[in-house]
Scaffold this active site. Structure first.
Site, PDB file in Angstrom:
ATOM      1  N   HIS A   1       0.886  -1.125   0.044  1.00 48.76           N
ATOM      2  CA  HIS A   1       0.201   0.081  -0.201  1.00 48.76           C
ATOM      3  C   HIS A   1       0.777   1.173  -0.009  1.00 48.76           C
ATOM      4  O   HIS A   1       0.172   2.175   0.294  1.00 48.76           O
ATOM      5  CB  HIS A   1      -0.845  -0.040   1.252  1.00 48.76           C
TER       6      HIS A   1
ATOM      7  N   HIS B   1      -6.711  -4.421  -1.036  1.00 49.35           N
ATOM      8  CA  HIS B   1      -6.022  -5.678  -1.008  1.00 49.35           C
ATOM      9  C   HIS B   1      -6.218  -6.613  -2.310  1.00 49.35           C
ATOM     10  O   HIS B   1      -6.054  -7.947  -2.161  1.00 49.35           O
ATOM     11  CB  HIS B   1      -6.438  -6.564   0.206  1.00 49.35           C
TER      12      HIS B   1
END
Ligand code: ADP
Ligand code: ADP
Ligand code: MG
Ligand code: MG
Ligand code: MG
Ligand code: MG
Lengths: 202, 333, 333, 202
Positions: free
Chosen positions: B57, B219
């Site tokens: 991320h 995700h």
């Protein structure tokens, strides 16, 4: 018949092999309704478990379970790390100082492990999680069914996750789109119980 | 898999090493367990802020470590939350004696691992508060589910609470502020392409030429719905309306508008989305007074965007404007 | 084409509008002709810096407009240099009476259009200097060719010269500084994927599963050579060695190391490349004292990276560290 | 026979249509050895030219050429904008106040345009640019060849760019990889000259 630490080591060694050989399959199941890492997570955790077991072979079931639980917690991460980790930690607490576990004690260990998972994760049967495989299998063992029955129950529980909407874990974000896919954690739970069934008591 | 990586299992470690080598004045790296902490940690007498989560991320969270934001970040494997011992070690390393706030995104893995770490730290006599961020309106909330995901509001909470900690606020006040940010923020995202996990080499899903995953997380998990491509203005509206309706944001509200790129979407496109989003906000009577546009909370090489609206009060605005000195977010220093 | 755009022919205009809406305190937009200028332009008594080029390289150049960097940027159509009248209008709008420096990347289109604009401006009595940036070692240089492309050094020149202008340096001094930056900088890039022009919807080239374009530019033009994928450390070496050998950089040199993402490459990967590049620099005795890692000069949604090394002298280092207050590059303010 | 402004308007109108209909083809040629926008660039420029011609029809060849040149310069950008723009601006200077251009004067206009391109772009024949098509065609017209011969020369010049390594423009970055591709600018120059050949003198 009872499970000494050597039999339980067979269990864990088998689990390590199974998670390694089913790594891609578990990842693919997780990719469908989650983030695609369940196989990698367990393979990483159990590889570390094997390493530690080789370096310091435990002498009692309790110390084996504690080592497995602590190692999973500190190397897996994700949801399954604390859940499976607690499973083994709680099981270890029941095992106490005993050198071997008879069937009833083993069932109580597993039951304590299950309670540990549920205390942490708050999932009920039917939420489309590993609980759906673990719960019926461990209930069967508590009721003195043999291992074959238990693994059969686990498989049925896992298959029963396929039509479900998930209420816990990552699959819950998908709503209806989770329908039609087996839960990866329920699938890994089946593998784990199969290995227990394959371990030879003495 | 064709990416700028070496061994797949070394991706996170090497990226962290590179990141810290590139900002040695701001951050440092501890390895085994891995955590990134302020160059000047621990700051005695200050509440410490610790966050973390799966890697993939970037720049979140390690890029937000530094003066005015996080004291430490705990990066897990790709898309896998960090472990309790890792969080414990990072927290202990930045403990300044005034307590620690854990900012946790609402994913089962993050919540459980931070919870275990908090228990370990409390056993050591360290005061720990935790705020769980759950701002994603794409997820239907219910008492019986894992609830909503934590997404864009995390970045805003880390910035604003970091400034409060820097200004000397105490743990209770910062916890309350963080809770109030979470209560005042809503987000939603969409993906134009899947991401590919460099540790497994597998794309997270496959999309047709003309398909979009609407209501995506960060995700690579599939979204709520698959919809056909539409012009950017329409797609922006499809993100903005559920956000505005959910809080609900009301005419006259002052807001921060955050357009977040998911990794592979050019700034050119993010700016087109910003334009549409600010217009929509205005049409709903919202006054956009602060903005953030860029790739701050990504999903590896996913193309897509998420939008976050935060209703600002005066203290949030003041703390937002305060200096921040991190690799990824920097002003006033 | 699946992108966050509306009408293909409105992409540049809408992106500019969004960009300026998102940073109203820093920049403003003039339309027809299009140019972005400092919010406080013109700055009387200061040399003005103007750059520009095709769009599709965001944040370059418009994201570099603001205090301590550019006074104005002229964005052309995607990958198409701006026109003379556009450059003339932008330059006139930011003219502070101390002359104007045009920072031009060495592409035939940019050079010709800036040259025509300079003639028009000189006819109006405005003093114009131009420095052409040509740092790309992937291109073989020769008296009989168009020469080398301008790539990463452009960003560094704009930052450093912008600080000099802010500090009150005169046009001759800034021109000399800019020339010396160009003479001291070398770059090279590679692509892992093509880019797709949103105005045409066509990918710039097609690459096999395992292929890389080595020696890529920033307009989707094919590179010098197609090579098979290799680990990031090897690819980094294949960029660094030609750079180091070309100047040549020598043991003991102090350098700025700039790892630039081409648009779709995650920061995770850029950090892995940074790690490898700094190690290689050290092995060659170069002292990396300043760094920049991020997507600053992109090629739409191309995956890839370019590396720039700049040999720093004291004045460049001081001007690099000076405050910069632009949407895309910001510190000290 | 001479070219009045009406004939020359035919030329430019035809060019606009041709660049529009060959937009994708010119972009594809440019994508192979450049940045894929040559067709878009010319189509954008000539669309603006047509708009301006309709709004303010010019009265002399010189004012037509000047309008075309200025418009291309201010709307095309890139390399081809200033180059084709200068071509028309320089041609317009030769046309002076004349109401119509005889063949010789037209050839002198084109020759001046060519010189303008070369002064700006510094390309020689053989550098793999538009010059390779323009130069032999305009030389033929200067030597009083007819339009058919000139367009034939342009086509040959364009085809001769295929095996070349480029020394100017974006294709020069590719080194040997430019071999095997026709130059987009030489291709657009052929289209431009074809249109001139198709315009009817009076
Ligand atoms: N609250 C919960 N209780 C029990 N099991 C859970 C819970 N949440 C998730 N799981 C199990 O964890 C599995 C996912 O594990 P894993 O992929 O390793 O973690 P993560 O979701 O963090 O990526 C799910 O398939 C599910 O069986
Ligand atoms: N120096 C030059 N002299 C003459 N023609 C040139 C020169 N440089 C480029 N060209 C021509 O311009 C064409 C490319 O035009 P275009 O694609 O519109 O511009 P850009 O290269 O800026 O994208 C080339 O095919 C070539 O024929
Ligand atoms: Mg998972
Ligand atoms: Mg995970
Ligand atoms: Mg171009
Ligand atoms: Mg071109």
């Amino acid at each position: 018949m009872a499970y000494a630490v050597a039999s339980l080591m067979q269990w864990i060694t088998c689990a390590e092999e199974q998670f390694q050989s089913h790594l891609a399959e578990l990842n693919a199941l997780d990719a469908a309704i989650g983030d695609g890492d369940h196989g990698s997570n367990l393979a990483r955790g159990f590889a570390k478990v094997r390493e530690k077991l080789q370096a310091n072979p435990p002498e009692t079931p309790a110390s084996l379970f504690k080592l497995v639980g602590m190692t999973l917690i500190s190397t897996v991460g994700g949801a399954s790390g604390p859940l499976y980790g607690s499973f083994f930690l709680e099981a270890g607490k029941i095992a106490g100082e005993q050198k071997e576990l008879d069937n009833a004690t083993l069932a109580r260990c597993l039951q304590a492990g299950l309670v540990g998972i549920q205390r942490l994760g708050k999932a009920e049967a039917g939420d489309k999680t590993m609980i759906d495989a673990l719960e019926p299998a461990i209930r069967a063992l508590t009721n003195e069914a043999d291992m074959g029955v238990a693994t059969q129950k686990a498989r049925e529980g896992r298959d029963a996750t396929i039509p479900l909407i998930a209420r816990k874990g990552r699959a819950s974000y998908l709503g209806e789109r989770a329908i039609g896919h087996a839960d990866p954690g329920a699938t890994s739970a089946c593998l784990l119980l199969n290995c227990l069934a394959g371990a030879c008591p003495t | 898999m064709k990416a700028l990586i070496n061994q797949p299992d070394q991706v996170v470690t090497e990226a962290l090493q590179g990141m810290v080598m590139a900002a040695p004045d701001l951050i440092q790296l501890h390895e085994n367990p891995h955590y990134v902490l302020r160059a000047d940690a621990p700051k005695t007498g200050k509440v410490a802020l610790v966050s973390g989560g799966g890697s993939g991320h970037e720049p979140m969270h390690a890029g937000f470590v530094g003066r005015g934001m996080l004291d430490a970040a705990c990066p897990g494997a790709i898309f896998t939350s960090p472990t309790p011992d890792q969080i414990q070690a990072a927290s202990a390393a930045v403990n300044g004696g005034q307590g620690i706030l854990h900012i946790v995104k609402n994913y089962t893995g993050d919540v459980l691992n931070f919870q275990m770490a908090a228990e370990l730290l409390q056993n050591d006599g360290i005061e720990i508060h935790s705020v769980v961020i759950d701002d994603d309106v794409a997820v239907k909330d219910s008492l019986y589910t894992a609830g909503r995901r934590g997404v864009g509001a995390t970045v805003l909470a880390e910035k604003i609470c970091g400034a409060a900690a820097e200004a000397g606020a105490n743990l209770n006040a910062i916890t309350a502020l963080c809770t109030s940010i979470n209560d005042s923020a809503r987000s939603m995202g969409l993906a134009l392409s899947p991401c590919t996990n460099p540790e497994t080499g597998q794309p997270s899903f496959t999309l047709g030429e003309n398909e979009i995953e609407y209501g995506i997380g960060i995700h690579g998990e599939p979204g709520r719905q698959r919809i056909p491509w539409q012009p950017a203005d329409n797609l922006t509206e499809k993100l903005m309306l559920p956000i505005i309706e959910d809080l609900p944001f009301k005419r006259g509200d002052e807001v921060l508008l955050f357009i977040n790129g998911l990794g592979a979407t050019p700034l050119l496109e993010l700016n087109i989305v910003y334009r549409a989003a600010e217009k929509l906000a205005s049409q709903h009577g919202l006054k956009v007074s602060r903005r953030l546009v860029g790739a701050y909370m990504t999903s590896l090489d996913m193309a897509g965007v998420s939008i976050t609206l935060l209703r600002l009060d005066e203290s949030m605005r003041t703390y937002w404007d305060a200096p921040v000195c991190t690799p990824a977010l920097r002003w006033g220093c």
